[in-house]
Enzyme design. Structure first.
Site, PDB file in Angstrom:
ATOM      1  CB  THR A   1      -4.126  16.505 -17.821  1.00 48.28           C
ATOM      2  OG1 THR A   1      -3.836  15.550 -16.808  1.00 48.28           O
ATOM      3  CG2 THR A   1      -4.587  15.779 -19.073  1.00 48.28           C
TER       4      THR A   1
ATOM      5  CD  GLU B   1      -1.044  10.702 -15.408  1.00 48.20           C
ATOM      6  OE1 GLU B   1      -0.996   9.675 -14.706  1.00 48.20           O
ATOM      7  OE2 GLU B   1      -1.612  11.754 -15.055  1.00 48.20           O
TER       8      GLU B   1
END
Lengths: 366, 366
Positions: free
Chosen positions: B73, B90
């Site tokens: 991330t 995502e």
């Protein structure tokens, strides 16, 4: 002097004319390409005769389905025999993608997470349309009307009718006792069905057809047509007239002789692995109509009403073994005699290669 | 008389000129539309500033992945801070579709059946490309270089590199002890990982990263780059210079201050449900580097070499708790002090709504 003025004006007129013509044609071109750009997902397929077909989510499409062993392959083979329609074999992948999609759509939890992740339902639909179009369009020879037959897709009729606004649905109905006897006697394993038990299979049959009929009803009579296997084999002509009228395609005598179109260009393409292949190579006949009679355990017969409530709801008398399915057309009787004389043999290229691959073919489809 | 002849010729010239102009423009239009037709699957997206982007399987693309809790991330947020790149949250659906596709590709049995059914691998690839393109392209603001971050997609690097010939891959590596401590302490459930056991998670971590590294190696150094989480947080500048050079995009100072781009147009979009959100709102810092030390059971520590053989293969001394990860850049030390002073709070709009939805977010991702 006066002359050169005239010439001047003429020249000006020419230039002006050219300018106007150019501008007009440029506009045409721009609008065309804007049209192309604004078009949603579309797939281009070139036919063997080099003709090009472009399909989009707006293309007319037919989805044929029902509980396996209900005549879905016969129906799609008869449609395949129509020059304007192409169905082809089962794709197997379409029901699985629809399964994924329905999961993302239904479950509030997962749906909420996806929205949080910036994956909207619109995006998921666009992706699903793109996937299904590619599979259906590239699955065989292109045709003006595409058709797909994966029995369980009709569990998703509402969703499919939504993402493909010009699609139609044919739901095959059949006496569940016949479908189940066929599954069990031919060892056709279907996800969730225990093919060692008539009781279990008849229960599952009842649930499955109830769900599909529910979806069909919501999609409405203009877009979802139910067809009885029994009517299809007893009165093929009247039944197919009804089907083709529903689909809005002109009548074609060929649909009544699908067996002649097998392996023909633009005709019926069959799979070595599907369990119905050795049946649909034969003309429409009555062989399989009442074969189930005498095979169902007594305790199941007694309890039929409760095990498979959909039988009576569909008008199949659960107490009659067999019920009266109606009167056959003369040509069907004639076909059946030929079939019983063993006039139709499975061609070598359609024989299922090895015992091993038979076990493959009988893996769950649900 | 001579005059009218001249006029006549002039008129003829006009007509001829118009004809030529028309024909030329018609040719332009035809060639353009043929171009459009011959194009494979492509997706058109309109940006908020009305600019249009068209993406195809040939578009440049970045896939960021690794074992969850390895800085995937952070990496995608830093890339999102680059004006030419958009990753986004995502998608969760892409790994699942790839799972289906790999199943159809790998298993000889199913593959054979599909071929028999007339569903070729080419058709399946076209459908998969179409699905992935729609999701990735519509997942957020369009940008010259699209990027996707679903940690486990890097299990499919070889396949993705094949269907997207201009794609590149960034595989995040991290000391497995830190990744696993993060999963367990933050209760991030991951498919197949038993987050009640350090031993189980470290074993699974070792297997997962081995598989991803294998794929990355086969894809080759020109298209797959491995980045250590530790280097990313200790020396962000040198690491990101390397990353952007690998991607072939010009350097942009903004990638070192992703926290300033959060919620900005064309900047970093964060999800309420992802477990890393409360961490990536902060500038690059050392908070999480050695937090795992002292939390791993003694018996697991003793057996570390055998439980997670990938540790030493990746150069993380399995006996050192912690190993020496290297020296931090001054700005990182500065950031860390700010973070420890609690200068960065999670904005209300990114707070995870309810306990219920927390349980949602922590559903398996693998």
């Amino acid at each position: 002097m006066r002359l050169s003025i005239r010439r001047g004006t003429m020249l000006l007129l020419c230039v002006f004319g050219l300018y106007i013509a150019g501008k007009a044609l440029y506009k045409v071109f721009m609008c065309q390409s804007r049209l192309a750009r604004s078009r949603k997902v579309s797939v281009l397929v070139k036919g063997s005769n080099q003709t090009r077909f472009r399909y989009s989510h707006l293309s007319p499409m037919v989805f044929v389905g029902g509980v396996p062993r209900s005549g879905t392959t016969l129906m799609r083979a008869m449609l395949d025999a129509h020059p304007l329609i192409r169905c082809g074999e089962e794709t197997r992948v379409i029901p699985r993608l629809l399964g994924l999609r329905q999961g993302w759509k239904r479950h509030g939890e997962e749906r909420q997470i996806l929205e949080d992740e910036g994956v909207t339902q619109e995006t998921l639909d666009a992706a699903t349309i793109a996937f299904l179009l590619e599979i259906i369009a590239r699955h065989g020879e292109p045709a003006p009307m595409l058709c797909n037959k994966d029995p369980f897709t009709l569990k998703s009729s509402i969703y499919l009718s939504d993402i493909f606004p010009n699609s139609k649905f044919i739901l095959m109905l059949r006496d569940g006792r016949a479908s189940v006897h066929s599954m069990i006697s031919r060892r056709v394993t279907i996800g969730g069905f225990d093919i060692s038990s008539y009781r279990d299979c008849l229960t599952k049959w009842s649930h499955a057809i109830e769900a599909m009929l529910f979806q069909c009803t919501l999609v409405g009579p203009n877009r979802c047509l139910t067809i009885r296997y029994e009517s299809l084999v007893l009165q093929p002509r009247t039944t197919m007239v009804k089907v083709l009228r529903f689909l809005g395609v002109p009548w074609h005598e060929g649909v009544l002789h699908h067996e002649l179109a097998i392996g023909q260009p633009g005709g019926v393409s069959l799979s070595r692995t599907e369990r119905s292949t050795d049946q649909v190579i034969k003309p429409v006949n009555l062989e399989a109509l009442t074969r189930w009679v005498g095979h169902i355990p007594a305790d199941v017969l007694e309890d039929m009403e409760n095990i498979a409530p959909m039988l009576s709801r569909l008008g199949y008398d659960p107490g009659a073994n067999p019920p009266d399915y109606g009167q056959p057309d003369p040509e069907v009787i004639n076909n059946t005699e030929k079939v019983l004389r063993g006039e139709f043999k499975l061609p070598a290229n359609l024989k299922r290669p090895s015992h091993e691959s038979m076990s493959k073919a009988s893996r769950p489809r649900g």
